[in-house]
Design a protein around this motif. Structure first.
Motif, short mmCIF file in Angstrom:
data_model
loop_
_atom_site.label_atom_id
_atom_site.label_comp_id
_atom_site.label_asym_id
_atom_site.label_seq_id
_atom_site.Cartn_x
_atom_site.Cartn_y
_atom_site.Cartn_z
N GLY A 105 -8.51 -1.28 -4.42
CA GLY A 105 -8.12 -2.66 -4.12
C GLY A 105 -8.76 -3.67 -5.04
N GLU A 131 0.83 -1.20 0.00
CA GLU A 131 0.00 0.00 0.00
C GLU A 131 0.86 1.26 0.00
N LEU A 173 -5.66 -0.43 -0.12
CA LEU A 173 -6.23 -1.56 -0.85
C LEU A 173 -7.35 -2.24 -0.07
#
Length: 307
Positions: free
Chosen positions: A62, A41, A48
């Motif tokens: 995501g 991330e 995400l």
């Protein structure tokens, strides 16, 4: 951060819905999986996953990233198996779940042939008649009898299992030999019931003869949820049972069971091999599917194969 490990960890967290379960299937610690997702991330500069104490949810970013990651992981697997040596000998770990009688009577006795063909594939074989959550339990495929109720799964029909009605000689001496399927509904006869995992209820069965169709429920004296136990109860004389014929072959040869209503017919039970829709069909899974289809073609071929 190893980007491949991070992407694999992210995909597994999404598929299992849990950091802990993902870590177990990847043989990593939960802390390591958490750190990989955090690093991923940070690298992407987006969130995400939305994390709460109870569950995980994909963010919009995501979800988009997961779709691309699964394709990328599949492409990487294809790249490896496209090499001549890998294509000739697929390798890796394959997690499979099959019904208990099918495993004992057909699949396991034939596995030496599969291992001789594909010595680098390790099979983790779950043997059960229960419902298996393929994603949550990280199972590559299941083999199941009966029509599939989970239409989200990808499936290939690999066989049609002819059915018959059977009872032990000791039971027939005690209860009398039924001459017509409706006799199973009277007060003298008893059946052994099989509790289907997908419904939690025993099934009724239809028999046909000369345009006549009879639906039989019977009076269960015992109901079980395991195929081997079901067969054992019939052999022990607990009552009449409906079986795929492959399960009855040995018991008939040993005079432990007698077939009833031989001039009546029953619709065959379809046999499917199913796998998750978002699970890439790797080379190892592909050869296993083909091998099972080949095995069943010798024992219970598909009645009307697709063109």
């Amino acid at each position: 951060m190893d980007r491949f490990d991070a992407m694999q960890a992210f995909a597994r967290v999404v598929e299992t819905g849990s950091f802990t379960k993902a870590a177990d299937t990847l043989h990593m610690s939960r802390t390591s999986v958490t750190q990989l997702i955090q690093q991923l991330e940070a690298r992407l500069r987006v969130r995400l996953l939305n994390r709460t104490t109870r569950k995980l949810n994909l963010t919009a970013d995501g979800a988009a990233y997961y779709e691309r990651v699964t394709r990328l992981l599949a492409d990487m697997d294809d790249a490896e198996t496209s090499l001549s040596s890998a294509a000739a000998l697929p390798r890796g770990r394959l997690r499979v779940d099959v019904p208990t009688p099918l495993a004992r009577l057909l699949l396991i006795p034939a596995l030496p042939d599969f291992h001789e063909r594909y010595p680098d594939i390790q099979i983790d074989l779950g043997v059960s008649d229960r419902m298996v959550d393929l994603i949550d339990e990280n199972v590559d495929c299941v083999v199941r009898g009966g029509e599939l109720t989970d239409l989200s799964l990808m499936a290939r029909k690999v066989g049609d299992l002819p059915l018959g009605v059977f009872a032990a000689p000791a039971y027939l001496r005690r209860a009398g030999v039924p001459r017509h399927p409706r006799d199973l509904e009277d007060g003298q006869q008893r059946i052994v019931g099989y509790l289907w995992a997908r419904t939690g209820k025993p099934l009724s069965y239809a028999l046909q003869k000369n345009g006549e169709s009879v639906q039989v429920q019977g009076r269960p004296v015992l109901t079980v949820d395991d195929g081997n136990a079901y067969l054992a109860a019939g052999i022990a004389g607990m009552g009449v049972l409906w079986l795929p014929r492959y399960m009855a072959v040995d018991a008939l040869a040993r005079n432990e069971l007698v077939e009833l209503f031989g001039d009546w017919s029953m619709q065959s039970m379809p046999l499917y091999l199913a796998y998750p829709p978002n699970r890439h069909v790797s080379a190892k899974l592909r050869v296993f599917i083909d091998w099972v289809a080949e095995l069943m073609a010798r024992h219970a071929p598909v009645s009307n194969p697709p063109l």
